[in-house]
Design a protein around this motif. Structure first.
Motif, short mmCIF file in Angstrom:
data_model
loop_
_atom_site.label_atom_id
_atom_site.label_comp_id
_atom_site.label_asym_id
_atom_site.label_seq_id
_atom_site.Cartn_x
_atom_site.Cartn_y
_atom_site.Cartn_z
N LEU A 144 54.44 52.14 47.98
CA LEU A 144 53.55 51.70 49.05
C LEU A 144 52.08 51.95 48.67
CD1 LEU A 144 55.53 52.96 52.17
CD2 LEU A 144 55.27 50.59 51.39
N TYR A 145 51.83 53.07 47.98
CA TYR A 145 50.47 53.34 47.51
C TYR A 145 50.00 52.26 46.53
CZ TYR A 145 47.48 55.01 43.72
OH TYR A 145 46.55 55.08 42.73
N ARG A 146 50.87 51.89 45.59
CA ARG A 146 50.49 50.87 44.62
C ARG A 146 50.36 49.50 45.29
NH1 ARG A 146 50.28 52.66 39.38
NH2 ARG A 146 50.01 50.51 38.69
N LEU A 147 51.14 49.25 46.33
CA LEU A 147 51.00 48.00 47.07
C LEU A 147 49.63 47.94 47.76
CD1 LEU A 147 52.15 45.37 48.25
CD2 LEU A 147 53.14 46.74 50.10
N ALA A 148 49.25 49.04 48.40
CA ALA A 148 47.93 49.09 49.04
C ALA A 148 46.82 48.92 48.01
CB ALA A 148 47.77 50.41 49.78
N MET A 149 46.97 49.56 46.86
CA MET A 149 45.97 49.45 45.80
C MET A 149 45.85 48.00 45.31
SD MET A 149 43.85 51.11 43.72
CE MET A 149 44.37 52.81 43.62
N THR A 150 46.98 47.33 45.13
CA THR A 150 46.97 45.97 44.63
C THR A 150 46.33 45.01 45.62
OG1 THR A 150 48.99 46.37 43.33
CG2 THR A 150 48.44 44.07 43.82
N LEU A 151 46.69 45.13 46.90
CA LEU A 151 46.14 44.24 47.91
C LEU A 151 44.65 44.46 48.12
CD1 LEU A 151 49.00 44.35 50.58
CD2 LEU A 151 48.47 42.49 48.98
N LEU A 152 44.22 45.72 48.12
CA LEU A 152 42.80 46.02 48.28
C LEU A 152 42.00 45.55 47.05
CD1 LEU A 152 43.00 49.58 49.88
CD2 LEU A 152 42.17 47.48 50.98
N SER A 153 42.56 45.75 45.86
CA SER A 153 41.90 45.30 44.63
C SER A 153 41.72 43.79 44.65
CB SER A 153 42.70 45.72 43.40
OG SER A 153 42.75 47.11 43.27
N PHE A 154 42.78 43.08 45.05
CA PHE A 154 42.71 41.62 45.11
C PHE A 154 41.64 41.17 46.10
CE2 PHE A 154 44.07 37.61 47.08
CZ PHE A 154 44.10 36.78 45.96
N THR A 155 41.57 41.82 47.25
CA THR A 155 40.59 41.46 48.27
C THR A 155 39.17 41.70 47.78
OG1 THR A 155 42.16 42.03 50.02
CG2 THR A 155 39.84 41.88 50.64
N ILE A 156 38.94 42.87 47.19
CA ILE A 156 37.59 43.19 46.68
C ILE A 156 37.19 42.25 45.55
CG2 ILE A 156 36.23 44.95 45.48
CD1 ILE A 156 37.83 47.06 47.04
N GLN A 157 38.13 42.02 44.63
CA GLN A 157 37.82 41.17 43.47
C GLN A 157 37.57 39.73 43.91
OE1 GLN A 157 37.25 42.60 40.80
NE2 GLN A 157 37.74 41.41 38.99
N THR A 158 38.28 39.28 44.93
CA THR A 158 38.15 37.89 45.38
C THR A 158 36.91 37.65 46.23
OG1 THR A 158 40.58 37.66 45.36
CG2 THR A 158 39.33 36.01 46.59
N PHE A 159 36.62 38.58 47.12
CA PHE A 159 35.58 38.32 48.12
C PHE A 159 34.28 39.12 47.92
CE2 PHE A 159 39.68 37.51 50.25
CZ PHE A 159 39.52 36.16 50.55
N LEU A 160 34.31 40.21 47.16
CA LEU A 160 33.12 41.05 47.06
C LEU A 160 32.51 41.13 45.67
CD1 LEU A 160 34.09 44.12 49.32
CD2 LEU A 160 32.57 42.21 49.88
N THR A 161 33.35 41.25 44.64
CA THR A 161 32.83 41.52 43.30
C THR A 161 31.84 40.46 42.85
OG1 THR A 161 34.85 42.70 42.69
CG2 THR A 161 33.44 41.92 40.91
N GLY A 162 32.22 39.19 42.98
CA GLY A 162 31.33 38.11 42.54
C GLY A 162 30.00 38.13 43.27
N LYS A 163 30.04 38.39 44.56
CA LYS A 163 28.80 38.42 45.34
C LYS A 163 27.91 39.59 44.92
CE LYS A 163 30.84 36.18 49.40
NZ LYS A 163 31.18 36.30 50.83
N ILE A 164 28.52 40.74 44.67
CA ILE A 164 27.74 41.91 44.25
C ILE A 164 27.08 41.66 42.89
CG2 ILE A 164 27.94 44.32 43.49
CD1 ILE A 164 30.07 44.69 45.67
N LEU A 165 27.86 41.10 41.94
CA LEU A 165 27.31 40.84 40.61
C LEU A 165 26.23 39.77 40.64
CD1 LEU A 165 30.53 40.94 38.39
CD2 LEU A 165 28.80 42.72 38.67
N THR A 166 26.32 38.87 41.62
CA THR A 166 25.31 37.81 41.75
C THR A 166 24.06 38.32 42.44
OG1 THR A 166 27.05 36.12 41.85
CG2 THR A 166 24.86 35.49 42.64
N TYR A 167 24.24 39.13 43.46
CA TYR A 167 23.11 39.58 44.28
C TYR A 167 22.27 40.64 43.57
CZ TYR A 167 20.52 41.31 48.33
OH TYR A 167 19.52 41.68 49.19
N PHE A 168 22.93 41.58 42.88
CA PHE A 168 22.23 42.67 42.21
C PHE A 168 22.04 42.36 40.72
CE2 PHE A 168 24.35 44.76 45.79
CZ PHE A 168 23.28 45.45 46.35
#
Length: 446
Positions: free
Chosen positions: A275-299
């Motif tokens: 369950l811990y690894r499931l939470a890690m995978t889903l959160l990683s996917f969410t961050i990588q999909t919706f946040l990482t690109g924006k952060i690398l573009t903005y900063f």
């Protein structure tokens, strides 16, 4: 069906017969990696003990250093297809050997240590070879268009592997099946991958026109050392990777220590860890999909490297404030999510500054050698503190976490130094591409 899938994924003629097998191979490895991690860590902590995990980490990463050195010697000497086929078949046979070790009742510490070593090799070594193989099949334009689609199969494999490993203890218990039979799932999927390579990918033509020049491990490391020594921004980034790899194993060890004490049976812990690894995978996917690109573009790229140091320091402080299961889970999630998403993408973007003729060696050094050395150092320091705790009157927990906090401050200093020399480093001659006249500053939005 072929026409439907081609239209669904916007593929060009004859691309489906390459993309689908590659996606299934990556899917199979991602699935097998999750099974290996969940089953090996759960079994090791339950059957052997958390303190011995430090010894296994040191031995495992020493072996990984040797495997990385071997890879650097053979990867360009042999056919990419033969290397890929040999690797998938070898993994299948090694898991057969592992199952036999359990059948003949070899010591638990040996069986689960070997299992954990395989999990680390699956996670680190397989993707390195896989993406080199995929790069040899497609040209750059094709790779930009098709690699995200292929990589998506890896995410699906992660979810399925976590699901299988998480529910397996209960299902196997009801059926009266030994939990070690889960190993055979990995055997089947690697044999499946081997068949895919031989049947669908054995006739692929390489787009890689690089002429191999024999080079020893010493030559490779010397080139990397000289590069990092002369390009100061990479030098300080190297120190930070080494430091935070060591901090990461401190946090991981504390997480295992807390969670192992919270669960008594192998089945309970394997379910929790899944369950811990499931939470890690889903959160990683969410961050990588919706946040990482924006952060690398903005900063600015150099500013994004500040996220990891302060996140790691926050994780260590969280362990000091809340030394329980909630604090342990929160700390490792915070550290790993930052390391595996934003910071990894920033490092890959930074490595794009390195010319093609050096990039492979520098990338393997930074993402492979430094990770292994940092893990060995962190495990060694933690082990020494625990041994001293048996003869001296002090808390080992505050001892190794305190060292981690000090190391995190040193890592923060290193990143600030990297930012100071960042612009000047871009003008270093070692960042100049031999075959192209335009500067790095013209090619990258940094």
């Amino acid at each position: 069906m072929k026409l439907f899938l081609t239209r669904l994924f916007s593929l060009r003629p004859n691309e489906l017969v390459l993309v689908l097998p590659l996606g299934l191979i990556l899917w199979s490895n991602s699935l097998a990696v999750q099974i290996s991690y969940i089953a090996s860590v759960s079994g090791f902590l339950n059957k052997v003990g958390v303190n011995q995990f430090l010894v296994v980490s040191i031995v495992t990463y020493i072996i990984i250093l040797g495997v990385l050195s071997l890879k650097s010697l053979i990867i360009d000497r042999l056919s990419r297809v033969n290397v890929m086929g040999g690797m998938t078949f070898s993994f299948a046979m090694v898991f057969v050997l592992l199952r036999l070790l359990f059948v003949f009742r070899f010591p638990d510490w040996l069986n689960y240590s070997f299992f954990y070593l395989l999990a680390e090799l699956q996670w680190l070594f397989f993707p390195l070879v896989f993406w080199i193989f995929a790069n040899s099949i497609f040209n750059m334009a094709e790779a930009k268009r098709l690699f995200p689609l292929i990589a998506a199969w890896g995410f699906l494999g992660k979810l399925l592997g976590i699901g299988i490993a998480t529910i397996a203890p209960g299902v196997f218990a009801d059926l009266g099946v030994d939990p070690e039979e889960l190993i055979l799932v990995n055997v089947l999927f690697y044999l499946f991958s081997y068949i895919l390579v031989k049947v669908f990918l054995s006739s692929t033509q390489s787009h890689d026109q690089t002429i191999y020049q024999p080079e020893s491990v010493q030559d490779t490391l010397t080139e990397c050392f000289n590069f990092i020594k002369e390009v100061r921004s990479f030098r300080f980034l190297t120190w930070s990777i080494l430091i935070f790899s060591a901090c990461d194993i401190l946090i991981e060890f504390r997480f295992y220590d807390i969670s192992d004490n919270a669960f008594t049976t192998l089945g309970e812990y394997q379910t929790f860890y899944g369950l811990y690894r499931l939470a890690m995978t889903l959160l990683s996917f969410t961050i990588q999909t919706f946040l990482t690109g924006k952060i690398l573009t903005y900063f600015n790229l150099k500013d994004t490297f500040l996220i990891m140091p302060f996140t790691m320091l926050t994780s260590l402080i969280l362990l000091l404030i809340s030394p329980n299961l909630v604090g342990g889970v929160g700390a490792i999630l915070l550290a790993r999510l930052s390391w595996d998403t934003i910071d990894e993408s920033a490092r890959k973007s930074f490595q794009a500054l390195v010319p093609e003729e050096r990039r492979g060696r520098v990338s393997i050094f930074m993402d492979g050698y430094l990770l292994a050395i940092g893990t060995i150092l962190g495990s060694g320091v933690t082990g020494i503190v625990i041994l001293l705790g048996h003869v001296l009157p002090f808390s080992t927990f505050y001892g190794y976490i305190g060292i981690g906090v000090l190391a995190a401050f040193l890592g923060i200093w290193s990143i600030f130094q990297m930012r100071v020399v960042y612009e000047n480093s871009l003008l270093n001659w070692r960042l100049t591409r031999r075959s192209k006249a335009k500067s790095v500053l013209d090619k990258l939005n940094i």
